[in-house]
Design an enzyme around this catalytic site. Structure first.
Site, PDB file in Angstrom:
ATOM      1  CD  GLU A  85      41.150  46.910  34.835  1.00 21.38           C
ATOM      2  OE1 GLU A  85      41.603  47.166  35.965  1.00 21.38           O
ATOM      3  OE2 GLU A  85      41.877  46.646  33.844  1.00 21.38           O
ATOM      4  CD  GLN A  87      42.390  46.626  42.957  1.00 24.66           C
ATOM      5  OE1 GLN A  87      43.416  47.142  42.492  1.00 24.66           O
ATOM      6  NE2 GLN A  87      42.313  45.360  43.334  1.00 24.66           N
ATOM      7  CB  ALA A 136      35.811  55.122  39.499  1.00 35.97           C
ATOM      8  CG  PHE A 183      42.094  50.929  37.926  1.00 37.48           C
ATOM      9  CD1 PHE A 183      42.910  52.054  37.870  1.00 37.48           C
ATOM     10  CD2 PHE A 183      42.322  50.018  38.944  1.00 37.48           C
ATOM     11  CE1 PHE A 183      43.918  52.268  38.789  1.00 37.48           C
ATOM     12  CE2 PHE A 183      43.332  50.212  39.876  1.00 37.48           C
ATOM     13  CZ  PHE A 183      44.136  51.353  39.800  1.00 37.48           C
ATOM     14  CG  HIS A 196      44.513  55.009  42.948  1.00 36.76           C
ATOM     15  ND1 HIS A 196      45.734  55.325  42.409  1.00 36.76           N
ATOM     16  CD2 HIS A 196      44.450  53.652  42.967  1.00 36.76           C
ATOM     17  CE1 HIS A 196      46.390  54.214  42.117  1.00 36.76           C
ATOM     18  NE2 HIS A 196      45.634  53.193  42.447  1.00 36.76           N
TER      19      HIS A 196
END
Length: 669
Positions: free
Chosen positions: A408, A430, A432, A434, A475
């Site tokens: 990222e 992919q 938020a 991350f 996640h």
């Protein structure tokens, strides 16, 4: 009888390689000028006339050699010790001197120091203290060159210490996978501040890492200007016809401290003496004298010319008044001016889901902006984990819809590089959650660039976020407060398909960095009639969903739907319901007008309570509407825990069920 003069020692076995005398002298002048500037700066430092200095004495051959072989419109991303890059691009010295003194004629209006600046005029992109993101920015600049098909190369610098950073590894990997025409220049001067190389890495040479990245690499004697010039000229010509990244390790040494205050006591004296014999300027000067290309008279002429230029430009800089702080100027320069153009929606609509609106907004923006590039993990053929970009590759091609490695930070930095070189970029996180892996360039590069040196960051970071889908601690976060606290970022958080599509289009139009939050639980659960064509909605304008007299409810994202459900089930409650839609810029006017009317305010957020944006909104209301309040401002938020996975735990974590009790307590106050 007079004793013959000793022949000056020449450490290097210089190879002319048919280089003409004019070029030989140009390289000499190129090294002499930054050396003389540095010598003057060291005097001024001792006199207290400059505050700090990072010396590149002993490393001039690298900067000058590279700048000599690149075209003026090819970007260079230098570091502290690359003064020769700036002087070879003929930046007026008074501007450099003003920059170092924090004055207005510098490049950062006194907001940053040293070489922490860039300039589009001279195609230079300066460093940030975090070092590593520079390599990723170079990736983005090179990607833009490759997409333009202009056969341009860019060069980026770091020291051997910087190569320990993860951003460096990520950027090298991306450049190799995408075959980007970047010269990755590592100046190995033996010490990262005081830490020697044997405590930085455990391979013989940094260039050896090239094999692991599948990348061509070379070791170059960094103090031999002719070796630097000849090898780089050959490599750059090759890269223009065969675009690819090359890792270069320049063996060199810095004769001064990391910066002057640190000194060199940690360096063995014999090592300093040994490298002193390899001085790139003195050795080359002796070589040119021996070759008859340079004379003592010519040397004096060059030195006198540069001394006069330095003194003249110093007088200009010293005469320049100190910068005066003006709050309005400071605040206005955080963002690039954006003249919003309202594009009205067409009357034709279709009933679509939130996720479809995001997909439509992206697709129509791609059609509208030929310079828009999408980047993210699995977004190409696979269409992304939520299938938002499904079918995009077939329409726009893999050059503009790019799968990325799992890195990222490098990709956010590359988005910044694309922006610098004339493109727009949308980066999909992919999830938020991350974004933590890309936090550094978002906070320290995207957010600060315009304030620092007037350069836009035309980047949107898409943030699929939120709980309610049983995805657990990694996640499910809604982490908008991390970014509302960072001046220079805009934060958008729609709750409906219509808003999502229009606000996404505006975010992409806007040349400033936008964190665009998309609640995953809303993706497929919320439908709405949405115009089929392209349209925009303004940032910073809240939506008044319901109007009443008893209380003001302020919320956003999934909280909007929780509040609507609550009001539907309690029809006796007369409330203004404000959907913020954008958090930065915040529509404080709508909030204040409503609170002044109702006298009571409750703020609902999905994020945990402490440190969330509800706290700031509450403070704003108290500071600006205190005399109109009939009760304390109430905040409702999730538990102060990470987000749990099990459905009953997740439900207990979220504030939805306790919102009605808090609302009724406030109404009865």
């Amino acid at each position: 009888m007079m004793k013959p003069e000793a022949t000056p020692q020449i450490f290097f076995d210089y190879k002319r390689n048919d280089i003409d005398d004019t070029t030989l002298l140009s390289l000499y002048r190129g090294m002499l000028k930054p050396r003389m500037i540095e010598e003057k700066m060291l005097i001024l430092l001792r006199q207290g006339k400059v505050s700090k200095w990072f010396s590149g004495i002993g490393q001039e051959a690298i900067s000058v050699g590279i700048a000599s072989v690149l075209d003026r419109d090819e970007y260079i991303l230098p570091m502290h010790r690359n003064l020769g890059v700036f002087t070879m691009r003929d930046i007026p010295l008074y501007r450099l001197f003003s920059q170092w003194q924090g004055k207005a004629n510098g490049f950062t209006k006194g907001r940053d120091r040293s070489f922490h600046f860039g300039t589009q005029e001279f195609h230079i992109v300066g460093m940030i203290s975090h070092l590593g993101p520079q390599f990723g920015v170079a990736d983005g600049i090179a990607l833009a060159n490759k997409l333009k098909g202009n056969n341009k190369v860019c060069a980026v610098f770091t020291g051997e210490g910087g190569t320990s950073e993860g951003d460096i590894h990520e950027a090298l990997n991306v450049a190799s996978v995408w075959q980007l025409p970047v010269l990755f220049c590592v100046e190995n001067n033996g010490y990262g501040l005081s830490t020697p190389t044997n405590e930085q890495y455990n391979c013989e040479n940094i260039a050896d890492r090239g094999k692991g990245y599948g990348m061509e690499s070379h070791i170059i004697e960094g103090n031999d200007i002719l070796e630097v010039y000849v090898k780089l000229k050959t490599l750059v010509e090759s890269m223009r016809s065969n675009p690819r990244p090359i890792l270069l390790e320049f063996k060199t040494f810095r004769m001064r401290g990391h910066e002057e205050a640190s000194g060199t006591k940690y360096v063995p004296s014999e090592l300093i003496d040994d490298w002193g014999l390899r001085d790139p300027l003195i050795n080359y000067e002796n070589f040119l004298l021996a070759e008859g290309v340079l004379t003592e008279e010519k040397m004096r002429e060059f030195r006198n010319e540069f001394k006069q230029e330095i003194d003249y430009n110093l007088d200009i800089a010293f005469a320049e008044p100190k910068i005066e702080p003006f709050e309005t100027t400071e605040l206005n320069d955080v963002f690039k001016k954006f003249d919003y153009q309202a594009i009205k929606a067409n009357p034709k609509t279709e009933n679509i889901r939130f996720i479809d609106a995001i997909s439509q907004g992206l697709k129509q923006s791609m059609e509208r902006h030929n310079n828009l590039v999408l980047m993210g993990q699995d977004i190409a053929e696979y269409g992304g984990v939520f299938k938002i970009t499904e079918g995009f590759v077939e329409q726009f091609g893999k050059e503009r819809v790019r799968n990325t490695p799992i890195c990222e930070s490098a990709i956010v930095s590359a988005a910044m590089g694309l922006s610098i070189n004339g493109f727009k970029a949308v980066v999909e996180m992919q999830f938020a959650d991350f974004v933590t892996s890309g936090f550094n360039p978002i906070i320290n590069y995207l957010a600060k660039n315009h304030y620092r040196w007037n350069e836009k960051a035309d980047v949107v970071v898409r943030m699929p976020c939120g709980a309610g889908v049983g995805a657990g601690p990694f996640h499910s976060q809604t982490n908008e407060a991390w970014f509302t606290h960072t001046p220079g970022l805009k934060v958008v958080y729609p709750a409906f398909p219509y808003d999502a599509k229009g606000l996404l289009a505006t975010s992409i139009e806007d040349p400033n960095p936008v964190m665009f939050f998309e609640h995953k639980a809303l993706y497929r659960s919320i439908r709405q009639d949405v115009p089929t064509d392209y349209y925009t909605l303004p940032l910073g304008k809240a939506s008044m969903l319901k109007e009443g007299n008893d209380v003001t409810i302020i919320t956003y994202g999934a909280g909007v739907h929780w509040a609507l459900e609550t009001l539907d089930q309690n029809s006796e409650i007369s409330a203004d319901l404000i959907d913020l839609r954008t958090l930065i810029p915040l529509d404080s006017e709508t909030i204040y007008n409503s609170v002044k009317k109702t006298g009571k305010a409750i703020i609902l957020q999905e994020d945990s309570l402490f440190g969330g944006i509800a706290s700031d909104i509450s403070a704003l209301i108290i500071e600006n509407c205190f005399e109109h309040l009939d009760a304390p401002v109430r905040r409702v938020a999730s538990l102060e825990t990470p987000i749990p996975f099990a459905a009953n735990l997740e439900s207990a974590y979220l504030p939805k069920e306790k919102f009605i009790d808090n609302l009724k307590n406030l109404l009865s106050y």
